[in-house]
Structures are given as C-alpha cells and as structure tokens.
Design a protein around this motif. Structure first.
Motif, PDB file in Angstrom:
ATOM      1  N   SER A  23       0.819  -1.220   0.000  1.00 55.91           N
ATOM      2  CA  SER A  23       0.000   0.000   0.000  1.00 55.91           C
ATOM      3  C   SER A  23       0.849   1.265   0.000  1.00 55.91           C
ATOM      4  O   SER A  23       0.371   2.332  -0.380  1.00 55.91           O
ATOM      5  N   GLU A  24       2.088   1.154   0.418  1.00 49.50           N
ATOM      6  CA  GLU A  24       2.976   2.310   0.524  1.00 49.50           C
ATOM      7  C   GLU A  24       3.777   2.588  -0.750  1.00 49.50           C
ATOM      8  O   GLU A  24       4.490   3.586  -0.816  1.00 49.50           O
ATOM      9  N   ILE A  25       3.657   1.730  -1.736  1.00 48.93           N
ATOM     10  CA  ILE A  25       4.414   1.916  -2.976  1.00 48.93           C
ATOM     11  C   ILE A  25       3.870   3.121  -3.717  1.00 48.93           C
ATOM     12  O   ILE A  25       2.668   3.220  -3.987  1.00 48.93           O
ATOM     13  N   GLU A  26       4.765   4.029  -4.031  1.00 50.53           N
ATOM     14  CA  GLU A  26       4.375   5.234  -4.764  1.00 50.53           C
ATOM     15  C   GLU A  26       3.877   4.852  -6.155  1.00 50.53           C
ATOM     16  O   GLU A  26       4.467   4.024  -6.832  1.00 50.53           O
ATOM     17  N   GLY A  27       2.765   5.428  -6.536  1.00 49.01           N
ATOM     18  CA  GLY A  27       2.214   5.193  -7.864  1.00 49.01           C
ATOM     19  C   GLY A  27       1.366   3.943  -7.996  1.00 49.01           C
ATOM     20  O   GLY A  27       0.931   3.611  -9.095  1.00 49.01           O
ATOM     21  N   ILE A  28       1.105   3.257  -6.886  1.00 45.93           N
ATOM     22  CA  ILE A  28       0.254   2.060  -6.972  1.00 45.93           C
ATOM     23  C   ILE A  28      -1.158   2.501  -7.379  1.00 45.93           C
ATOM     24  O   ILE A  28      -1.621   3.561  -6.984  1.00 45.93           O
ATOM     25  N   ASP A  29      -1.802   1.703  -8.169  1.00 47.90           N
ATOM     26  CA  ASP A  29      -3.145   1.995  -8.663  1.00 47.90           C
ATOM     27  C   ASP A  29      -4.081   2.328  -7.490  1.00 47.90           C
ATOM     28  O   ASP A  29      -4.121   1.594  -6.501  1.00 47.90           O
ATOM     29  N   PRO A  30      -4.844   3.419  -7.581  1.00 50.97           N
ATOM     30  CA  PRO A  30      -5.755   3.795  -6.487  1.00 50.97           C
ATOM     31  C   PRO A  30      -6.780   2.716  -6.141  1.00 50.97           C
ATOM     32  O   PRO A  30      -7.145   2.564  -4.975  1.00 50.97           O
ATOM     33  N   ASP A  31      -7.257   1.972  -7.138  1.00 47.94           N
ATOM     34  CA  ASP A  31      -8.202   0.888  -6.852  1.00 47.94           C
ATOM     35  C   ASP A  31      -7.524  -0.209  -6.035  1.00 47.94           C
ATOM     36  O   ASP A  31      -8.124  -0.763  -5.118  1.00 47.94           O
ATOM     37  N   VAL A  32      -6.286  -0.513  -6.378  1.00 42.01           N
ATOM     38  CA  VAL A  32      -5.520  -1.511  -5.621  1.00 42.01           C
ATOM     39  C   VAL A  32      -5.306  -1.010  -4.200  1.00 42.01           C
ATOM     40  O   VAL A  32      -5.513  -1.742  -3.228  1.00 42.01           O
ATOM     41  N   GLN A  33      -4.937   0.246  -4.060  1.00 42.19           N
ATOM     42  CA  GLN A  33      -4.717   0.824  -2.741  1.00 42.19           C
ATOM     43  C   GLN A  33      -5.994   0.792  -1.891  1.00 42.19           C
ATOM     44  O   GLN A  33      -5.948   0.471  -0.700  1.00 42.19           O
ATOM     45  N   ARG A  34      -7.131   1.082  -2.496  1.00 44.97           N
ATOM     46  CA  ARG A  34      -8.414   1.058  -1.789  1.00 44.97           C
ATOM     47  C   ARG A  34      -8.732  -0.343  -1.276  1.00 44.97           C
ATOM     48  O   ARG A  34      -9.146  -0.522  -0.121  1.00 44.97           O
ATOM     49  N   VAL A  35      -8.522  -1.351  -2.116  1.00 42.27           N
ATOM     50  CA  VAL A  35      -8.800  -2.730  -1.712  1.00 42.27           C
ATOM     51  C   VAL A  35      -7.821  -3.173  -0.625  1.00 42.27           C
ATOM     52  O   VAL A  35      -8.224  -3.796   0.365  1.00 42.27           O
ATOM     53  N   ILE A  36      -6.555  -2.847  -0.777  1.00 43.33           N
ATOM     54  CA  ILE A  36      -5.581  -3.194   0.258  1.00 43.33           C
ATOM     55  C   ILE A  36      -5.987  -2.560   1.588  1.00 43.33           C
ATOM     56  O   ILE A  36      -5.871  -3.188   2.640  1.00 43.33           O
ATOM     57  N   GLY A  37      -6.474  -1.339   1.530  1.00 43.22           N
ATOM     58  CA  GLY A  37      -6.910  -0.657   2.747  1.00 43.22           C
ATOM     59  C   GLY A  37      -7.957  -1.437   3.513  1.00 43.22           C
ATOM     60  O   GLY A  37      -7.996  -1.401   4.753  1.00 43.22           O
ATOM     61  N   ARG A  38      -8.801  -2.164   2.809  1.00 44.98           N
ATOM     62  CA  ARG A  38      -9.831  -2.960   3.485  1.00 44.98           C
ATOM     63  C   ARG A  38      -9.214  -4.126   4.269  1.00 44.98           C
ATOM     64  O   ARG A  38      -9.725  -4.518   5.311  1.00 44.98           O
ATOM     65  N   PHE A  39      -8.108  -4.666   3.761  1.00 42.90           N
ATOM     66  CA  PHE A  39      -7.427  -5.738   4.496  1.00 42.90           C
ATOM     67  C   PHE A  39      -6.738  -5.211   5.747  1.00 42.90           C
ATOM     68  O   PHE A  39      -6.472  -5.965   6.675  1.00 42.90           O
TER      69      PHE A  39
END
Length: 107
Positions: free
Chosen positions: A61-77
């Motif tokens: 989740s901390e990787i710069e430039g990661i897709d916002p949708d991926v970041q949102r889903v990771i946030g749920r975990f």
C-alpha cells in the motif's frame, strides 16, 4: 510457492464462511491477499523478508504510484474490526483477495 498458498487460504476462507465462522474467513482471506502482495513485492524487488501478510499488504500500500483501486482494496485488508469483531457489511475480503490476485497477476 505462494500461488498454491493463495489457493489454499482462499479454500479455507470459503470453508470457514460456509460454517458461519466469518472471523476465520477474514483471517484466511487476509493471508491469501498476503501471498498476492508477497508475489508482487518479490517480482518488483521490493520484498521484505520474514514478515506477516499484514506487513506485506502494508508495504504494498505504501508503494508510490500504486493503482488507487488496488490501494483502496488493500486498505480494506488493513482495517481493524469494531467492538463486535465485525467489518462493515459491504466488505467481502474473500472477493477482495480474488480481485487483488487477478488485478496484480494479470494487470
């Protein structure tokens, strides 16, 4: 190695859900997502060794430039359960783990 780990964790998550053990289903789904994160981090030379699924997901989740949708889903975990040990009803970590695997392995 981690792809088979992903499948095993998803199967255990689904089995736990079938018997009404949603807490166990969440734990297994989070570990499945951890396998996905591990694969991604390893492939991109960003792996941190000897960590938990939570740590791998947090690192991803901390990787710069990661897709916002991926970041949102990771946030749920990474969400903590409430006082009743529940997540919001609309969150399905098993479906999210499958989505994350598809997105990061094929996208």
């Amino acid at each position: 190695m981690h792809q088979s780990g992903f499948e095993a964790e998803i199967e255990m998550a689904e089995a736990a859900r079938l018997v009404g053990n949603e807490g166990r289903a969440r734990v297994c789904a989070r570990r499945a997502a951890g396998h996905v994160a591990w694969n991604y981090l390893e492939t991109h030379g960003l792996l941190i060794r000897n960590r938990s699924a939570y740590d791998y997901l947090l690192r991803l989740s901390e990787i710069e430039g990661i897709d916002p949708d991926v970041q949102r889903v990771i946030g749920r975990f990474l969400l903590k359960v409430d006082e009743a040990y529940q997540l919001p009803a609309e969150i399905d970590l098993i479906a999210d783990a499958r989505w994350l695997a598809d997105r990061l392995n094929n996208g």
